[in-house]
Structures are given as structure tokens and as C-alpha cells.
Design an enzyme around this catalytic site. Structure first.
Site, PDB file in Angstrom:
ATOM      1  N   GLU A 173     -11.559   3.187   6.015  1.00 17.78           N
ATOM      2  CA  GLU A 173     -10.624   4.166   6.577  1.00 17.78           C
ATOM      3  C   GLU A 173     -11.442   5.371   7.050  1.00 17.78           C
ATOM      4  O   GLU A 173     -11.697   5.529   8.245  1.00 17.78           O
ATOM      5  CB  GLU A 173      -9.581   4.583   5.549  1.00 17.78           C
ATOM      6  CG  GLU A 173      -8.576   5.589   6.095  1.00 17.78           C
ATOM      7  CD  GLU A 173      -7.754   6.259   4.995  1.00 17.78           C
ATOM      8  OE1 GLU A 173      -6.687   6.789   5.333  1.00 17.78           O
ATOM      9  OE2 GLU A 173      -8.187   6.283   3.827  1.00 17.78           O
ATOM     10  N   HIS A 182       1.144   4.833  -2.438  1.00 16.03           N
ATOM     11  CA  HIS A 182       0.638   5.635  -3.553  1.00 16.03           C
ATOM     12  C   HIS A 182       1.791   6.317  -4.283  1.00 16.03           C
ATOM     13  O   HIS A 182       2.824   6.649  -3.690  1.00 16.03           O
ATOM     14  CB  HIS A 182      -0.359   6.669  -3.047  1.00 16.03           C
ATOM     15  CG  HIS A 182      -1.647   6.065  -2.584  1.00 16.03           C
ATOM     16  ND1 HIS A 182      -2.644   5.699  -3.460  1.00 16.03           N
ATOM     17  CD2 HIS A 182      -2.093   5.740  -1.352  1.00 16.03           C
ATOM     18  CE1 HIS A 182      -3.654   5.186  -2.779  1.00 16.03           C
ATOM     19  NE2 HIS A 182      -3.342   5.195  -1.489  1.00 16.03           N
ATOM     20  N   HIS A 205       0.849  -1.198   0.000  1.00 13.46           N
ATOM     21  CA  HIS A 205       0.000   0.000   0.000  1.00 13.46           C
ATOM     22  C   HIS A 205       0.882   1.245   0.000  1.00 13.46           C
ATOM     23  O   HIS A 205       1.217   1.809   1.043  1.00 13.46           O
ATOM     24  CB  HIS A 205      -0.934   0.020   1.204  1.00 13.46           C
ATOM     25  CG  HIS A 205      -2.071   0.981   1.041  1.00 13.46           C
ATOM     26  ND1 HIS A 205      -3.366   0.583   0.820  1.00 13.46           N
ATOM     27  CD2 HIS A 205      -2.114   2.335   1.036  1.00 13.46           C
ATOM     28  CE1 HIS A 205      -4.158   1.644   0.703  1.00 13.46           C
ATOM     29  NE2 HIS A 205      -3.405   2.721   0.833  1.00 13.46           N
ATOM     30  N   ASP A 215       1.443   4.135   2.846  1.00 14.70           N
ATOM     31  CA  ASP A 215       0.411   4.972   2.263  1.00 14.70           C
ATOM     32  C   ASP A 215       1.016   6.140   1.470  1.00 14.70           C
ATOM     33  O   ASP A 215       1.241   6.023   0.284  1.00 14.70           O
ATOM     34  CB  ASP A 215      -0.535   5.476   3.355  1.00 14.70           C
ATOM     35  CG  ASP A 215      -1.920   5.825   2.830  1.00 14.70           C
ATOM     36  OD1 ASP A 215      -2.189   5.610   1.636  1.00 14.70           O
ATOM     37  OD2 ASP A 215      -2.753   6.316   3.619  1.00 14.70           O
ATOM     38  N   ASP A 216       1.270   7.267   2.135  1.00 17.95           N
ATOM     39  CA  ASP A 216       1.823   8.469   1.489  1.00 17.95           C
ATOM     40  C   ASP A 216       2.927   9.061   2.367  1.00 17.95           C
ATOM     41  O   ASP A 216       2.699  10.034   3.088  1.00 17.95           O
ATOM     42  CB  ASP A 216       0.721   9.517   1.274  1.00 17.95           C
ATOM     43  CG  ASP A 216      -0.355   9.054   0.318  1.00 17.95           C
ATOM     44  OD1 ASP A 216      -0.056   8.890  -0.870  1.00 17.95           O
ATOM     45  OD2 ASP A 216      -1.499   8.845   0.771  1.00 17.95           O
ATOM     46  N   HIS A 246      -9.999   0.606  -1.876  1.00 21.65           N
ATOM     47  CA  HIS A 246      -9.941   1.209  -0.549  1.00 21.65           C
ATOM     48  C   HIS A 246     -11.295   1.054   0.146  1.00 21.65           C
ATOM     49  O   HIS A 246     -12.349   1.166  -0.482  1.00 21.65           O
ATOM     50  CB  HIS A 246      -9.646   2.705  -0.650  1.00 21.65           C
ATOM     51  CG  HIS A 246      -8.208   3.029  -0.896  1.00 21.65           C
ATOM     52  ND1 HIS A 246      -7.469   2.437  -1.881  1.00 21.65           N
ATOM     53  CD2 HIS A 246      -7.376   3.913  -0.283  1.00 21.65           C
ATOM     54  CE1 HIS A 246      -6.241   2.943  -1.875  1.00 21.65           C
ATOM     55  NE2 HIS A 246      -6.151   3.838  -0.912  1.00 21.65           N
TER      56      HIS A 246
END
Length: 352
Positions: free
Chosen positions: A214, A29, A27, A292-293, A211
Site C-alpha cells: 500500500e 479495521h 478488510h 478499510d476504515d 498488510h
């Protein structure tokens, strides 16, 4: 048959370095993988003015649990994405993402991207995806990290756009595309609106990895399972609020791509100790920890394992089991999986 919670024997001795623990990263991005220093250099190169939140040297203060907060998060992401304008920029981002993963012990990376976001500057959808896939192939060869791509549709756009992306993703399944996702705010739109796009992807042999769970609650995870037939769920952490859903995920062996640091940064949970890693783990739900980011949240893959260790008391044996779960949930070739699983056992058998 119910999936048994794995028995994890205790292993004595000092804590081992989680950066040396082999693992898979499922995961991450595309723009969000960028190094902050690279963002500054690309912004200067292309004359892009960055807001202070992206230049201060600290992760921006974000809370995306309301629409205004999510808009601010998305705006920062879009500004960062606007700095990726040439094939060389794409190549640099992918190479550096692989380098960071290699340093964190990742032997397999599935990076997620919506190519429509970059296509206007790179000559269209097909050239953009080919540039990305070529960059992934080169970075993998240079760093030794196995890499693949998950093409993700944007749930804020029309479902017909998602179908176009699904067909494109299937077309490149033999060039490194392994999955099809659905990103952005799951509080907007209905998962079932994208069911045809996911059917196209699954019929083409791709993993369904939308997704859910969340910003929205357990119902969004159920929608991913019922409407999109998810093989993995991006995030999924809010499933912890529903014991029946936990059992369903555990029984079916569907992995949740849990990103603890981003959950706290976005305000999904107020405190690190509130992230229900233990609840998911002890219910037998497979997890793949992800960053994630990192550009916006300030921490990469190994830090998620440290989070599990220091905040939630995961032992080295339990961290090794998390790493195994990430490898098993990946689309890595068998030889890569076998190598990583053997490396995990070696890590656990080593001294700190």
C-alpha cells in the site's frame, strides 16, 4: 500450473443493485468501522475532545504518502479509538459494523483488531479479546452476518509483542479468531522481524494476512509472501507495478484485500481511475474489495463495488466474480460459502 483468468460472460440488462450482491468483507479495521454519529456520541459520553477533522461531517483530508501525513492519519485514528472505553462501547461498535455490512450485502465479515490498543481500559489483553469475541458472536446472531476476527499486530511495536498476540490469537481459534495480521506503516520495520509470530499463528491453524503493498511498493508484498508466508495480503495493490509478482500471486491464488477508496484518500493514487483494479483482475490475481476504515474514508463496502463499476467499467458479471473471489478467500464455514456463492449466481440471474 498458472491460474487462469476467469472467463466472465457478459450479462445484458440494467445495472443491478450492488447492495443486493452477496459478498464477504475481509478488510475492515475495528475502530475504523465506527459510524461518525457513534463517534460523536461516545466522545460526548466520555468527555473526549475531537478535532474538527472528526466533527465536520466530511471525511478528513488525508495524504499518508509521507511520514507527516501518516502521523496525522494515525493520530485521528488513535483519538477515535480512545472513545471506546467500556464493554458496551465495544458491543455497540461491533453490532453497528455488522448492521452496515448487512445493508451492503455482506454475508461474512472478518474484522481486524489489535486488542492491545483497548486492553488498558478493558482489564487486560485476555478480557479485551473475550469482550470483542462475545460482541462478535452476539452481533452475528442479531444481524445474520457471519463474523470472525483477525488479530493484528502493530509493526511499529516490538516483534516480541507480536508473538504474545499470536499465542493469544491461537488460544482463541475455537472462539472466532481465524487469522493473524500485521498492520500500520509497512515502510517501517522489516516483515522478517515478525516471522516467528506468524509461524506461531500458522502452526495454530490461523490464516496469515499481513498488510503490504500500500504505502510501500511491490517489495513489501514479496516480503509478506517470502518472510511471513501470507495466505492473503492486506491491500497488495502495488503488486500491479511488477508483472512477475502479479503472476506469482495469480499462480498461487493469493488474494489481495484491495481497498480502492482508501487508496485514493491516503494518496497512494492521485485519482480513482489510477487504482489498478483492471490490472490485477486481468492478471488473474484474486481480489476481495474492502472498506478499510469507513470512519476516516467516508465509504463502506458496497461503495467499493460501485467504484469498480463506475470508475473502472466492471460489468455486473465481473462484479459477481469479484464477490465470488471474496467469498472463496474468506474463512467462512462451508455452508456460509455455499449460500453466498448461490446468492451471487441468483443476483446475476435476476433483473435489476
Amino acid at each position: 500450473m498458472a491460474r487462469e483468468v476467469p472467463e466472465v460472460p457478459e450479462v445484458s440488462g440494467p445495472a443491478r443493485d450492488v447492495r443486493r450482491l452477496p459478498k464477504a468483507h475481509l478488510h475492515l479495521h475495528f475502530t475504523g468501522s465506527m459510524r461518525p454519529s457513534t463517534l460523536l456520541e461516545l466522545a460526548d459520553k466520555h468527555g473526549v475532545h475531537l478535532p474538527e477533522a472528526l466533527t465536520s461531517g466530511e471525511p478528513p483530508k488525508l495524504r499518508a504518502t509521507d511520514e507527516r501525513g501518516w502521523f496525522r492519519f494515525q493520530r485521528l485514528y488513535d483519538i477515535a479509538r480512545s472513545c471506546l472505553r467500556t464493554p458496551e462501547d465495544i458491543q455497540r461498535l461491533v453490532r453497528e459494523a455488522a448492521e452496515e455490512d448487512a445493508a451492503d450485502g455482506s454475508g461474512w465479515l472478518e474484522i481486524q483488531v489489535d486488542p492491545t490498543s483497548y486492553a488498558p481500559r478493558l482489564g487486560g489483553l485476555i478480557p479485551t479479546l473475550e469482550i470483542i469475541l462475545d460482541a462478535v458472536h452476539t452481533a452475528s446472531e442479531e444481524t445474520g452476518v457471519g463474523m470472525a476476527v483477525v488479530v493484528a499486530a502493530n509493526r511499529m511495536k516490538h516483534p516480541l509483542d507480536a508473538r504474545t498476540l499470536a499465542r493469544l490469537a491461537v488460544r482463541y481459534a475455537d472462539r472466532g479468531v481465524v487469522g493473524f495480521g500485521l498492520s500500520n506503516d509497512e515502510r517501517r520495520g522489516l516483515a522478517r522481524d515478525f516471522d516467528r509470530a506468524f509461524a506461531i499463528a500458522r502452526e495454530g491453524g490461523l490464516l496469515a494476512a499481513p498488510h503490504g503493498g500500500e504505502l510501500a511498493g511491490p517489495s513489501s508484498v514479496r516480503d509478506c509472501l517470502d518472510d511471513l508466508h501470507a495466505g492473503r495480503v492486506g491491500h497488495g495493490v502495488r503488486a500491479a507495478e511488477d508483472p512477475y509478482l502479479l503472476k506469482r500471486l495469480a499462480d498461487s491464488g493469493i488474494t489481495c484485500e484491495v481497498c480502492p477508496a482508501s487508496n485514493v484518500a491516503l494518496g497512494v493514487y492521485d485519482k480513482p481511475e489510477d487504482v489498478p483494479l483492471r490490472t490485477l483482475f486481468e492478471a488473474g490475481v484474486p481480489m476481495a474489495l474492502g472498506a478499510d476504515d469507513p470512519l476516516l474514508f467516508g465509504s463502506r463496502l458496497a461503495a467499493q463495488y460501485e467504484f469498480a463499476r463506475t470508475v473502472h467499467g466492471f460489468t455486473d458479471a465481473e462484479l459477481a466474480e469479484l464477490a465470488r473471489q471474496s467469498v472463496r478467500a474468506s474463512r467462512a464455514p462451508d455452508e456460509v460459502r455455499d449460500r453466498l456463492l448461490t446468492g451471487i449466481d441468483d443476483w446475476l440471474g435476476s433483473t435489476a
